[in-house]
Write a protein that holds these residues in place. Structure first.
Motif, PDB file in Angstrom:
ATOM      1  N   ASP A 117       0.828  -1.206   0.000  1.00  0.00           N
ATOM      2  CA  ASP A 117       0.000   0.000   0.000  1.00  0.00           C
ATOM      3  C   ASP A 117       0.864   1.259   0.000  1.00  0.00           C
ATOM      4  N   LEU A 118       1.927   1.246   0.813  1.00  0.00           N
ATOM      5  CA  LEU A 118       2.788   2.425   0.919  1.00  0.00           C
ATOM      6  C   LEU A 118       3.530   2.708  -0.390  1.00  0.00           C
ATOM      7  N   MET A 119       3.872   1.661  -1.114  1.00  0.00           N
ATOM      8  CA  MET A 119       4.578   1.870  -2.383  1.00  0.00           C
ATOM      9  C   MET A 119       3.733   2.639  -3.385  1.00  0.00           C
ATOM     10  N   ALA A 125       5.873   7.817  -0.728  1.00  0.00           N
ATOM     11  CA  ALA A 125       6.901   6.900  -1.209  1.00  0.00           C
ATOM     12  C   ALA A 125       7.531   7.423  -2.496  1.00  0.00           C
ATOM     13  N   ALA A 126       6.697   7.937  -3.392  1.00  0.00           N
ATOM     14  CA  ALA A 126       7.234   8.508  -4.638  1.00  0.00           C
ATOM     15  C   ALA A 126       8.154   9.681  -4.327  1.00  0.00           C
ATOM     16  N   ILE A 156      11.511   8.365  -2.699  1.00  0.00           N
ATOM     17  CA  ILE A 156      12.407   7.750  -3.676  1.00  0.00           C
ATOM     18  C   ILE A 156      13.003   8.806  -4.602  1.00  0.00           C
ATOM     19  N   MET A 157      12.160   9.755  -5.040  1.00  0.00           N
ATOM     20  CA  MET A 157      12.653  10.809  -5.918  1.00  0.00           C
ATOM     21  C   MET A 157      13.688  11.690  -5.205  1.00  0.00           C
ATOM     22  N   ALA A 158      13.410  12.028  -3.944  1.00  0.00           N
ATOM     23  CA  ALA A 158      14.349  12.857  -3.184  1.00  0.00           C
ATOM     24  C   ALA A 158      15.679  12.136  -2.997  1.00  0.00           C
ATOM     25  N   GLY A 199       1.991  12.947   4.120  1.00  0.00           N
ATOM     26  CA  GLY A 199       1.018  12.009   4.660  1.00  0.00           C
ATOM     27  C   GLY A 199      -0.021  11.579   3.656  1.00  0.00           C
ATOM     28  N   GLN A 200       0.392  11.485   2.395  1.00  0.00           N
ATOM     29  CA  GLN A 200      -0.539  11.111   1.321  1.00  0.00           C
ATOM     30  C   GLN A 200       0.045   9.981   0.478  1.00  0.00           C
TER      31      GLN A 200
END
Length: 256
Positions: free
Chosen positions: A231-233, A238-239, A242-244, A255-256
């Motif tokens: 779910d978190l992926m 999460a996006a 990973i991008m950061a 929190g979204q």
């Protein structure tokens, strides 16, 4: 919330993304029914305040909390079961709070005070802190989760020693057996705890909530962890994380 405001027995202050809930019931911050009700209200407001991402619970004066208010406790008669049930429900709410919680313990945390501290995610103490469940010395037992949470935190053997003897231990011993996480100088305690809470406030709320849920109920097992990870992926956090990481910048989690 915003800024600082006082109830009769609880002072609430917001420091950036951290809500500081301070027990103010002199001389020893005894946990009366009224104090528990105010703490319940302050907890609800902090949870519902979207600008708050972490909580610190501490005590005013030289005590964190010295357990239940014995004089009022003795006068309750048949109402004592409702008092116990209310405390159990409140401490469960603190344990299951969707936002990280830290106890900043600058003095004795005994009986219900220790049970309150154990309901938080992290416990930071000064050298002046002491911990114990002295109920057996009064011919009673802990009523707000002491026999439940303590073995989970420090193991059955150490919990048996403290629960059966009613012995109080100092901060260094509490650190050694894993009851608390850190010991810091008294004059730095609250600022240090708030800084630790602010570090947690910068982390992704959804991931923190998932971790807390799995920790509170280990019986959920591997399947629940896998489902939560899946779910978190799919989340925006999460996006962003990973991008950061790929862009070598600090992430901004929403929190979204």
């Amino acid at each position: 919330m915003g800024g600082e405001y006082n109830m009769a027995l609880i002072t609430v202050e917001q420091r950036d993304r951290v809500a500081v809930l301070r027990l103010s019931h002199p001389p020893v911050n005894a946990l009366s029914f009224s104090l528990l009700q105010e703490l319940d209200r302050a907890l609800t407001e902090a949870i519902e305040n979207h600008t708050v991402r972490a909580l610190v619970i501490t005590g005013d004066g030289m005590f964190f909390a010295a357990g239940a208010d014995i004089p009022s406790f003795l006068q309750m008669g048949a109402g004592v079961k409702d008092f116990l049930a209310y405390g159990v429900a409140l401490f469960n709410r603190i344990e299951q709070c969707p936002k990280p919680t830290i106890a900043a313990i600058g003095g004795p945390a005994l009986g219900g005070g220790n049970e309150l501290a154990m309901a938080t995610d992290m416990r930071i103490a000064s050298d002046a802190a002491r911990f114990g469940q002295p109920e057996v010395n009064l011919g009673i037992i802990p009523g707000w989760g002491g026999t439940v949470r303590m073995p989970k935190l420090i193991g059955r053997s150490q919990a048996a020693r403290l629960l059966l003897t009613g012995e109080a231990i100092d901060a260094q011993e509490a650190l050694r057996i894993g009851l608390i996480h850190e010991v810091v100088p008294a004059h730095l305690l609250l600022d240090y705890a708030v800084n630790q809470a602010d570090r947690l406030a910068a982390l992704p709320p959804l991931a923190l909530q998932a971790i807390k849920k799995l920790l509170v109920d280990p019986g959920l097992g591997q399947a629940a962890e896998t489902d939560a990870m899946s779910d978190l992926m799919a989340s925006s956090d999460a996006a962003e994380g990973i991008m950061a990481f790929l862009q070598k910048r600090r992430p901004e989690f929403r929190g979204q």
